[in-house]
Enzyme design. Structure first.
Site, PDB file in Angstrom:
ATOM      1  N   GLY A 213      66.175 -29.909 -20.564  1.00  0.00           N
ATOM      2  CA  GLY A 213      65.715 -30.100 -19.188  1.00  0.00           C
ATOM      3  C   GLY A 213      66.471 -29.200 -18.231  1.00  0.00           C
ATOM      4  O   GLY A 213      67.145 -28.254 -18.648  1.00  0.00           O
ATOM      5  N   ASN A 214      66.347 -29.476 -16.960  1.00  0.00           N
ATOM      6  CA  ASN A 214      67.102 -28.719 -15.958  1.00  0.00           C
ATOM      7  C   ASN A 214      67.448 -29.655 -14.798  1.00  0.00           C
ATOM      8  O   ASN A 214      67.064 -30.826 -14.812  1.00  0.00           O
ATOM      9  CB  ASN A 214      66.320 -27.486 -15.498  1.00  0.00           C
ATOM     10  N   ARG A 215      68.139 -29.145 -13.822  1.00  0.00           N
ATOM     11  CA  ARG A 215      68.720 -30.030 -12.807  1.00  0.00           C
ATOM     12  C   ARG A 215      67.790 -30.323 -11.637  1.00  0.00           C
ATOM     13  O   ARG A 215      68.185 -30.971 -10.679  1.00  0.00           O
ATOM     14  CB  ARG A 215      70.031 -29.422 -12.304  1.00  0.00           C
ATOM     15  N   SER A 216      66.561 -29.887 -11.712  1.00  0.00           N
ATOM     16  CA  SER A 216      65.656 -30.117 -10.574  1.00  0.00           C
ATOM     17  C   SER A 216      65.404 -31.613 -10.368  1.00  0.00           C
ATOM     18  O   SER A 216      65.129 -32.354 -11.308  1.00  0.00           O
ATOM     19  CB  SER A 216      64.327 -29.409 -10.819  1.00  0.00           C
TER      20      SER A 216
END
Ligand code: CTP
Length: 414
Positions: A213-216
């Site tokens: 995933g990512n931090r958005s």
């Protein structure tokens, strides 16, 4: 501009004598600025041919789940609709809809939509008064379906009584009322426009419990969706964080997880959107295979082979519909303007909202943001650190300016 302007209406027509009145409804909807997609059942085709609707509506008539180039026409129609109207609605349609049957394109579309639905029953008095029919209508009304008519009057064969389809002007008035309420405002500078926004970071599964995933956080995309809805647009927000997005009039929330799901959800809605804003942080790569069982520690560190995902924004740039405004976001950590400008050109879009996520208070998970909005002519507008809602307002201002320019260039300003 009225509440029907720019809205996508699926006009379902079933097999009753009153099918001819649906032609008048179609014409009035189109006159009011709606984009009308007619869906006729086999029965309707016996009462009225496709040529009339083909000439009056915004797209060709569709009749079947199987005869369209698009493989899943009911989801394209249902998901893209701002409103579905069934007129006339036969007793059979009411029964099928109540039971959730999806035997033809129209009933499948009714199941595949979250848009408001109007049904306009029309049948002989004896049929209308049958407890089974009344029961079906009551259940549908209880689920939020708007029932318009029938009225008393002359019926097929010269009989008089209840069961005559509502007047086309009343059907269109109901549509205007419902879409006016859905919009939740008497106007706003985005009234009549459909805005598609993506939000949040995609999650690409590795196994049933882990993902890349990512931090958005979805906050900027959600701020755009809420701001656009408040300014009168019909908004579809495709988000990986639906639990964080408040409900609002005129806002459809579409939950997705992966880049592929986001691409599908955007693809189903893009053709009907005047403005598309890709604020989501979409994974560029995903695991080439997803383990069916949890990957256990004992087996040692796994090697995960990645494959590229589809670039949704670049695809939108290639397949844009006339006059559509496409906006991307560029999250950078260095050479902000150069990198963002290069992406704007590479993806063939109108505006790129660039933010340097290494700056304090900017980008991922903050309530604030600072951006530069680049346009395709080399222009740049700086929005210094401020609330994400203010940034959303500035992005929508810029998108609206491009939309107006496109309209006047195409000569369709009124
Ligand atoms: N985007 C997309 N589909 C992808 C990746 C990105 O639609 N598979 C969109 C994002 O939503 C954003 C824009 O493309 O609006 C730019 O995303 P960004 O990650 O900054 O750029 P990339 O093209 O992925 O390039 P890089 O990761 O090399 O910076």
């Amino acid at each position: 501009m009225g509440p029907l302007a720019g809205r996508r209406v699926v006009l379902g027509v079933t097999g009753g004598i009153a099918a001819y009145k649906a032609v008048e409804v179609c014409r009035r909807l189109v006159d009011a600025g709606a984009h009308v997609a007619p869906v006729l059942t086999g029965g309707a085709m016996r009462f009225i041919g496709r040529a009339t609707f083909d000439a009056l509506a915004s797209e060709p008539v569709q009749t079947s789940l199987w005869d369209e180039p698009h493989p899943i026409p009911h989801t394209r129609l249902g998901q893209g609709a701002d409103l579905v109207i069934v007129c006339p609605a036969t007793a059979r349609l009411l029964a099928d809809y109540r039971m959730g049957r999806s035997g033809d394109l129209l009933t499948a579309t009714l199941l595949a939509t979250r848009a408001p639905v109007i049904v306009c029953p029309a049948m002989h008095t004896e049929m209308w008064e049958q407890p089974a029919v009344q029961d079906n209508v009551e259940v549908l009304a209880g689920r939020g379906v708007s029932i318009v008519g029938p009225v008393d009057g002359r019926l097929a064969g010269g009989d008089l009584g209840a069961g005559r389809m509502a007047d086309p002007s009343d059907v269109v008035a109901a549509a205007e009322r419902i879409l006016g309420v859905a919009r939740g405002t008497d106007g706003g500078d985005l009234a009549g426009l459909t805005v598609l926004v993506t939000a949040g970071g995609t999650r690409e599964p590795i196994c049933p419990v882990r993902f890349i995933g990512n931090r958005s956080s979805g906050k900027q995309g959600h701020a755009l969706a809420l701001e656009a809805a408040e300014r009168g647009a019909m908004v579809h927000c495709v988000t990986t964080r639906p639990e964080r997005l408040a409900e609002a009039p005129g806002l459809e929330v579409v939950a997705v997880d992966t880049a592929a799901e986001m691409a599908d959800a955007v693809g189903a809605r893009a053709a009907g959107a005047d403005v598309v804003i890709m604020a989501a942080a979409v994974a560029d790569f995903r695991p080439a295979t997803v383990a069916t069982d949890k990957i256990k520690k004992g087996a040692g560190p796994p090697e995960i082979l990645l494959e590229p995902t589809v670039d949704i924004l670049a695809g939108l740039g290639r397949s844009r519909v006339d006059g559509q405004v496409i906006v991307g976001f560029a999250a950078e950590t260095s050479d902000l303007r150069q990198n963002a400008a290069a992406k704007l050109v590479a993806k063939g879009i109108d505006l790129m909202v660039a933010n340097d996520v290494s700056e304090p208070g900017v980008g991922f998970d903050h309530d604030t943001n600072a951006v530069v909005i680049l346009d395709a002519d080399g222009g740049a507008r700086e929005v210094p650190l401020t609330d994400k809602r203010e940034v959303a307002a500035a992005v929508l201002d810029a998108a609206l300016a491009v939309h107006r320019t496109n309209r006047s260039t195409n000569g369709d300003d009124t």
